[in-house]
Design a protein around this motif. Sequence first.
Motif, mmCIF file in Angstrom:
data_model
loop_
_atom_site.group_PDB
_atom_site.id
_atom_site.type_symbol
_atom_site.label_atom_id
_atom_site.label_comp_id
_atom_site.label_asym_id
_atom_site.label_seq_id
_atom_site.Cartn_x
_atom_site.Cartn_y
_atom_site.Cartn_z
ATOM 1 N N LEU A 121 30.376 14.889 53.007
ATOM 2 C CA LEU A 121 29.679 16.172 52.977
ATOM 3 C C LEU A 121 30.726 17.282 53.042
ATOM 4 O O LEU A 121 31.449 17.406 54.030
ATOM 5 N N GLY A 122 30.809 18.068 51.993
ATOM 6 C CA GLY A 122 31.809 19.125 51.957
ATOM 7 C C GLY A 122 31.318 20.404 52.613
ATOM 8 O O GLY A 122 30.148 20.558 52.955
ATOM 9 N N SER A 123 32.254 21.324 52.798
ATOM 10 C CA SER A 123 31.887 22.673 53.229
ATOM 11 C C SER A 123 31.347 23.406 52.006
ATOM 12 O O SER A 123 31.937 23.351 50.925
ATOM 13 N N ILE A 124 30.224 24.081 52.173
ATOM 14 C CA ILE A 124 29.498 24.634 51.027
ATOM 15 C C ILE A 124 29.496 26.156 51.038
ATOM 16 O O ILE A 124 29.258 26.784 52.069
ATOM 17 N N VAL A 125 29.778 26.722 49.857
ATOM 18 C CA VAL A 125 29.585 28.149 49.623
ATOM 19 C C VAL A 125 28.397 28.272 48.669
ATOM 20 O O VAL A 125 28.455 27.820 47.526
ATOM 21 N N ASP A 126 27.320 28.847 49.146
ATOM 22 C CA ASP A 126 26.067 28.894 48.383
ATOM 23 C C ASP A 126 25.828 30.283 47.812
ATOM 24 O O ASP A 126 25.578 31.242 48.551
ATOM 25 N N ARG A 127 25.972 30.383 46.497
ATOM 26 C CA ARG A 127 25.605 31.601 45.773
ATOM 27 C C ARG A 127 24.646 31.164 44.654
ATOM 28 O O ARG A 127 24.891 31.397 43.488
ATOM 29 N N SER A 128 23.596 30.457 45.040
ATOM 30 C CA SER A 128 22.700 29.791 44.094
ATOM 31 C C SER A 128 22.366 30.674 42.897
ATOM 32 O O SER A 128 22.081 31.869 43.058
ATOM 33 N N PRO A 129 22.451 30.083 41.686
ATOM 34 C CA PRO A 129 22.704 28.671 41.405
ATOM 35 C C PRO A 129 24.170 28.271 41.385
ATOM 36 O O PRO A 129 24.489 27.145 41.004
ATOM 37 N N VAL A 130 25.052 29.178 41.771
ATOM 38 C CA VAL A 130 26.478 28.844 41.859
ATOM 39 C C VAL A 130 26.736 28.197 43.219
ATOM 40 O O VAL A 130 26.473 28.803 44.258
ATOM 41 N N ILE A 131 27.225 26.977 43.192
ATOM 42 C CA ILE A 131 27.530 26.253 44.420
ATOM 43 C C ILE A 131 28.986 25.809 44.390
ATOM 44 O O ILE A 131 29.444 25.216 43.405
ATOM 45 N N VAL A 132 29.710 26.088 45.450
ATOM 46 C CA VAL A 132 31.093 25.630 45.587
ATOM 47 C C VAL A 132 31.159 24.712 46.792
ATOM 48 O O VAL A 132 30.703 25.075 47.881
ATOM 49 N N ALA A 133 31.694 23.509 46.594
ATOM 50 C CA ALA A 133 31.825 22.554 47.694
ATOM 51 C C ALA A 133 33.295 22.187 47.868
ATOM 52 O O ALA A 133 33.991 21.916 46.883
ATOM 53 N N ILE A 134 33.754 22.167 49.103
ATOM 54 C CA ILE A 134 35.148 21.857 49.407
ATOM 55 C C ILE A 134 35.200 20.625 50.288
ATOM 56 O O ILE A 134 34.519 20.556 51.319
ATOM 57 N N SER A 135 35.997 19.643 49.882
ATOM 58 C CA SER A 135 36.110 18.414 50.667
ATOM 59 C C SER A 135 37.570 18.060 50.890
ATOM 60 O O SER A 135 38.416 18.289 50.014
ATOM 61 N N THR A 136 37.859 17.501 52.044
ATOM 62 C CA THR A 136 39.185 16.941 52.331
ATOM 63 C C THR A 136 39.072 15.430 52.518
ATOM 64 O O THR A 136 39.906 14.822 53.175
ATOM 65 N N ALA A 137 38.022 14.831 51.946
ATOM 66 C CA ALA A 137 37.769 13.387 52.046
ATOM 67 C C ALA A 137 37.687 12.928 53.494
ATOM 68 O O ALA A 137 38.084 11.820 53.827
ATOM 69 N N GLY A 138 37.143 13.801 54.341
ATOM 70 C CA GLY A 138 36.947 13.443 55.738
ATOM 71 C C GLY A 138 38.184 13.553 56.587
ATOM 72 O O GLY A 138 38.136 13.303 57.795
ATOM 73 N N LEU A 139 39.321 13.967 56.013
ATOM 74 C CA LEU A 139 40.577 13.990 56.769
ATOM 75 C C LEU A 139 40.717 15.234 57.637
ATOM 76 O O LEU A 139 41.222 15.155 58.763
ATOM 77 N N ALA A 140 40.307 16.388 57.126
ATOM 78 C CA ALA A 140 40.536 17.637 57.861
ATOM 79 C C ALA A 140 39.375 18.600 57.637
ATOM 80 O O ALA A 140 39.498 19.566 56.860
ATOM 81 N N PRO A 141 38.232 18.389 58.289
ATOM 82 C CA PRO A 141 37.076 19.266 58.102
ATOM 83 C C PRO A 141 37.359 20.735 58.401
ATOM 84 O O PRO A 141 36.807 21.625 57.745
ATOM 85 N N VAL A 142 38.236 20.995 59.375
ATOM 86 C CA VAL A 142 38.542 22.385 59.729
ATOM 87 C C VAL A 142 39.248 23.089 58.566
ATOM 88 O O VAL A 142 39.016 24.274 58.309
ATOM 89 N N LEU A 143 40.100 22.365 57.854
ATOM 90 C CA LEU A 143 40.758 22.945 56.680
ATOM 91 C C LEU A 143 39.720 23.305 55.621
ATOM 92 O O LEU A 143 39.790 24.379 55.008
ATOM 93 N N ALA A 144 38.757 22.438 55.400
ATOM 94 C CA ALA A 144 37.692 22.726 54.435
ATOM 95 C C ALA A 144 36.911 23.973 54.854
ATOM 96 O O ALA A 144 36.560 24.808 54.017
ATOM 97 N N GLN A 145 36.637 24.102 56.145
ATOM 98 C CA GLN A 145 35.924 25.289 56.645
ATOM 99 C C GLN A 145 36.754 26.548 56.438
ATOM 100 O O GLN A 145 36.223 27.617 56.103
ATOM 101 N N HIS A 146 38.065 26.418 56.632
ATOM 102 C CA HIS A 146 38.968 27.563 56.439
ATOM 103 C C HIS A 146 38.955 28.020 54.976
ATOM 104 O O HIS A 146 38.870 29.224 54.691
ATOM 105 N N ILE A 147 39.016 27.060 54.061
ATOM 106 C CA ILE A 147 39.005 27.394 52.641
ATOM 107 C C ILE A 147 37.651 27.988 52.261
ATOM 108 O O ILE A 147 37.572 28.943 51.478
#
Length: 379
Positions: A121-147
């Motif tokens: 489950l990635g960190s999500i930026v929701d500008r529907s219908p534009v969706i941006v998801a950021i994943s670190t493959a479970g390694l660093a969730p805080v980095l995904a939140q930062h991005i």
Amino acid sequence: MSSHFPIFVDVQTTPPLVIGDRDLLASKIRLLLKIAPVVDVVTATSMTASTCPIVADAGHVHVLDGVTPHDDAVLSMLAGRPLVIIETGDPLRNKRLAVHARSLGVPVNVPDTIPLCSFFLGSIVDRSPVIVAISTAGLAPVLAQHIRARIEDMLAPATGKLAHYLFRLRDRIKHFPNAMRRGLQHQILNGQIAHYILAGKTAVADSAIMRLLGDAVLSQDQTGTDGAQIHVVDAGAGAKGLLSLDAADAIRHADSIFYDHLVSDEVLDLARREATLTFCQLGQHEGDMSIVSFISKLKAASETSDRVICLVGGDPRQIRSADFIAKALSDHGIACQHITSAALPLMPIQTTLRPAIEASEIMKRGVINHHYNKLREGA
């Protein structure tokens, strides 16, 4: 290289399934409810509006009664799910459920247990219908939140309006060549029209669009061509950072790309996924292509594609293949544009150190007492 391919999954048709402890999975249920209209839950603990705020909005969280995460009956509920999230508090039970889900081809996530996950489950930026998801493959969730936070600051809240507007514009520009359609949309996004759309000034945007389309039709009539172009591009010594801005832009917008063995994968990754990539090696060895055959291929591609580029790798200070190809095209009466790589550092200048001169020697040579210094003193 990433081991997971990013995709977006439909959770509207069939509800995703969450199995396990209510408290451990509350944040996952809350995240799913941002997209899914209904989430099915199997839990051993009570889930009511008073014990779990998530279910306060009745109808969105469907607790499957009569079964718990530890009942084998739950195994029959996995098939056909768009995704399953599991956290029962029992590692062995988690593993059994995850293995069964994967055997059915159902994407599964077990929080904080990477080996059992087939998706994250990635960190999500929701500008529907534009969706941006950021994943670190479970390694660093805080980095995904930062991005995610940085992207949220970059994308206007009304970015989704641009997607809807460009979609409605499709029918009005479908008769233009592919490259021209893309170019028009880039003009819209990079210019004042995008600001009108974001501000909700649709009528003003429509008026500007009419002028833009009128100019495009006039330009097409004057040129009398379908907009086909051939670019010969210096791809540099390998890294995409050595490309000029014009070179990178040409690669991103090309319909057909011809490249040699010196062009790196990093540079090719800039190409649109719809672009046709063709490997061609010029030379005199067996299997190599002659320049005449190569030019014939470029010419044929230009007749069916809007933008054709020839990527030539290697350090342009030492390898002048791009110049050679551009001249060969010109000699065959084919117009082309040669785009060079980014400015390369100049070769170091060899200097000879001179011995230091004492102040008395400077005075003796008249440097300080030069007549220009008298002018300075009188100034």
